[in-house]
Design a protein around this motif. Sequence first.
Motif, short mmCIF file in Angstrom:
data_model
loop_
_atom_site.label_atom_id
_atom_site.label_comp_id
_atom_site.label_asym_id
_atom_site.label_seq_id
_atom_site.Cartn_x
_atom_site.Cartn_y
_atom_site.Cartn_z
N MET A 96 -16.29 53.82 14.72
CA MET A 96 -14.93 53.70 14.19
C MET A 96 -14.01 54.77 14.79
SD MET A 96 -13.64 53.83 10.22
CE MET A 96 -14.37 52.23 9.86
N LEU A 97 -14.54 55.97 14.93
CA LEU A 97 -13.74 57.07 15.48
C LEU A 97 -13.60 56.98 17.00
CD1 LEU A 97 -15.12 60.08 13.39
CD2 LEU A 97 -13.03 58.78 13.02
N LYS A 98 -14.44 56.17 17.62
CA LYS A 98 -14.45 56.00 19.08
C LYS A 98 -14.62 57.34 19.79
CE LYS A 98 -11.56 51.85 18.82
NZ LYS A 98 -12.74 50.98 18.75
N VAL A 99 -15.61 58.10 19.34
CA VAL A 99 -15.84 59.43 19.90
C VAL A 99 -17.21 59.58 20.56
CG1 VAL A 99 -14.24 60.58 18.34
CG2 VAL A 99 -16.64 60.32 17.67
N GLY A 100 -18.02 58.53 20.52
CA GLY A 100 -19.37 58.67 21.08
C GLY A 100 -19.39 58.71 22.60
N PRO A 101 -20.41 59.31 23.18
CA PRO A 101 -21.51 59.97 22.48
C PRO A 101 -21.14 61.38 22.02
CG PRO A 101 -21.84 60.12 24.85
CD PRO A 101 -20.61 59.28 24.65
N VAL A 114 -30.52 61.87 10.96
CA VAL A 114 -30.04 62.07 12.34
C VAL A 114 -31.07 61.63 13.36
CG1 VAL A 114 -28.34 63.83 11.75
CG2 VAL A 114 -30.68 64.54 12.25
N LEU A 115 -32.36 61.76 13.03
CA LEU A 115 -33.39 61.26 13.94
C LEU A 115 -33.27 59.75 14.08
CD1 LEU A 115 -36.15 61.88 15.53
CD2 LEU A 115 -37.18 60.78 13.52
N ARG A 116 -33.12 59.05 12.96
CA ARG A 116 -32.97 57.59 13.02
C ARG A 116 -31.74 57.20 13.83
NH1 ARG A 116 -35.92 54.44 9.34
NH2 ARG A 116 -36.94 55.53 7.60
N LEU A 117 -30.65 57.90 13.64
CA LEU A 117 -29.44 57.61 14.41
C LEU A 117 -29.71 57.76 15.90
CD1 LEU A 117 -26.38 57.14 14.82
CD2 LEU A 117 -26.07 59.59 14.35
N ALA A 118 -30.31 58.87 16.28
CA ALA A 118 -30.54 59.14 17.70
C ALA A 118 -31.55 58.17 18.31
CB ALA A 118 -31.02 60.58 17.88
N ALA A 119 -32.56 57.78 17.54
CA ALA A 119 -33.58 56.87 18.06
C ALA A 119 -33.07 55.43 18.15
CB ALA A 119 -34.82 56.93 17.17
N ALA A 120 -32.32 55.01 17.13
CA ALA A 120 -31.84 53.62 17.10
C ALA A 120 -30.59 53.42 17.96
CB ALA A 120 -31.54 53.21 15.66
N HIS A 121 -29.79 54.46 18.10
CA HIS A 121 -28.53 54.35 18.83
C HIS A 121 -28.38 55.52 19.81
CE1 HIS A 121 -27.32 51.22 16.00
NE2 HIS A 121 -27.67 52.03 15.01
N PRO A 122 -29.25 55.60 20.81
CA PRO A 122 -29.19 56.73 21.73
C PRO A 122 -27.87 56.83 22.48
CG PRO A 122 -30.65 55.01 22.55
CD PRO A 122 -30.33 54.66 21.14
N ASP A 123 -27.14 55.73 22.63
CA ASP A 123 -25.85 55.79 23.31
C ASP A 123 -24.81 56.53 22.49
OD1 ASP A 123 -26.89 54.37 25.42
OD2 ASP A 123 -26.05 52.44 24.80
N ASP A 124 -25.09 56.74 21.21
CA ASP A 124 -24.18 57.51 20.35
C ASP A 124 -24.34 59.01 20.54
OD1 ASP A 124 -23.24 55.19 19.19
OD2 ASP A 124 -24.27 55.48 17.26
N VAL A 125 -25.46 59.43 21.16
CA VAL A 125 -25.85 60.83 21.08
C VAL A 125 -25.94 61.47 22.47
CG1 VAL A 125 -27.59 62.43 20.22
CG2 VAL A 125 -27.11 60.31 18.96
N LEU A 126 -25.10 62.45 22.69
CA LEU A 126 -25.08 63.20 23.94
C LEU A 126 -26.17 64.27 23.95
CD1 LEU A 126 -23.46 63.50 26.60
CD2 LEU A 126 -21.94 65.08 25.38
N SER A 127 -26.34 64.93 22.83
CA SER A 127 -27.41 65.91 22.65
C SER A 127 -27.78 65.94 21.18
CB SER A 127 -26.97 67.31 23.11
OG SER A 127 -26.03 67.87 22.20
N PHE A 128 -28.94 66.51 20.89
CA PHE A 128 -29.46 66.55 19.52
C PHE A 128 -29.83 67.98 19.18
CE2 PHE A 128 -32.50 66.30 16.14
CZ PHE A 128 -32.31 65.10 15.46
N THR A 129 -29.23 68.52 18.13
CA THR A 129 -29.58 69.86 17.67
C THR A 129 -30.11 69.79 16.25
OG1 THR A 129 -27.92 70.96 19.07
CG2 THR A 129 -28.75 72.19 17.16
#
Length: 295
Positions: A96-101, A114-129
């Motif tokens: 919605m915010l159009k800010v990914g990744p 956050v793990l589920r988000l990164a695993a299911a939608h890796p295109d959303d995530v530039l890095s994971f901390t």
Amino acid sequence: MTAMRRQASLTGVTHRHAKVNGTELHYVAAGTGGSPVLLVHGFPETWWTFRKLIPLLAASHRVFAVDLRGFGDSDNGLGTYDSKTSAEDLHLLIDMLKVGPVHLTGQDISGATVLRLAAAHPDDVLSFTAIEMGLPGFGLEMLADVTHGGTWHIGVLAAPNIPEMLLAGREREFLGQFAFPALSATPGAITEADIDEFVRTYSRSDGWRGAIGLYRSMLQEGEEISALVAARKLSMPVLAIGAGGGEFTFTTMSQVASSQVRSVSLEGVGHYAALEAPDKVADALLDFFNAVDAR
């Protein structure tokens, strides 16, 4: 009454709401340039746990800090409050915010979300901390085992009807006299004003609903999280920031990432790293973000 206190805010931060996935999330935004950062709180927190960190990151990044469903000023009506639902909330918010990744930065009980988000939608995530984070299926459940040093409040939050019975109306006692003092190590870092803000949101009607959902989820989803990781390890760069929990975060993340995990250990800092050592956390994050952005 404490619940009637005004919503806390910061200079340079705007409060916004987004309707996604059948709920309404409250989030704050700061910064006007640079790669986007999404901050996701743990327990017993809200977006306010990042109040010291946001200005340090917003000088060079667009920063968003969200209240997970059921927490803070996000909706907490009847519904599903497990990590899978919360992860989909975040995916839809990013869209919605159009800010990914985004540089996804989560801590504590938000781990499975956050793990589920990164695993299911890796295109959303530039890095994971991961900050002071464990995961179901990778040892987090042992923190509920009081016979081996675990803490009692996990079982209380997960037990049907018990949190409402024991914690509703006693938010200040629980947060101000137990949760924050017991797990912090930096005198004065968590102020009475901070406690006031956390108490304000947990004191609302059904104010424990988000926490109840994530803790129940945590004790039930170990096999599912393990299977998810087995099928799809994190492919993006990963940073583990450990403080009061020592090497637990790094050990956990090393099992779920497909490449070497960068590790930062904050000596002498308790569990609430973003409140206790914001400068050190910001330095670690900015160094990591810069390295990722330069790739």
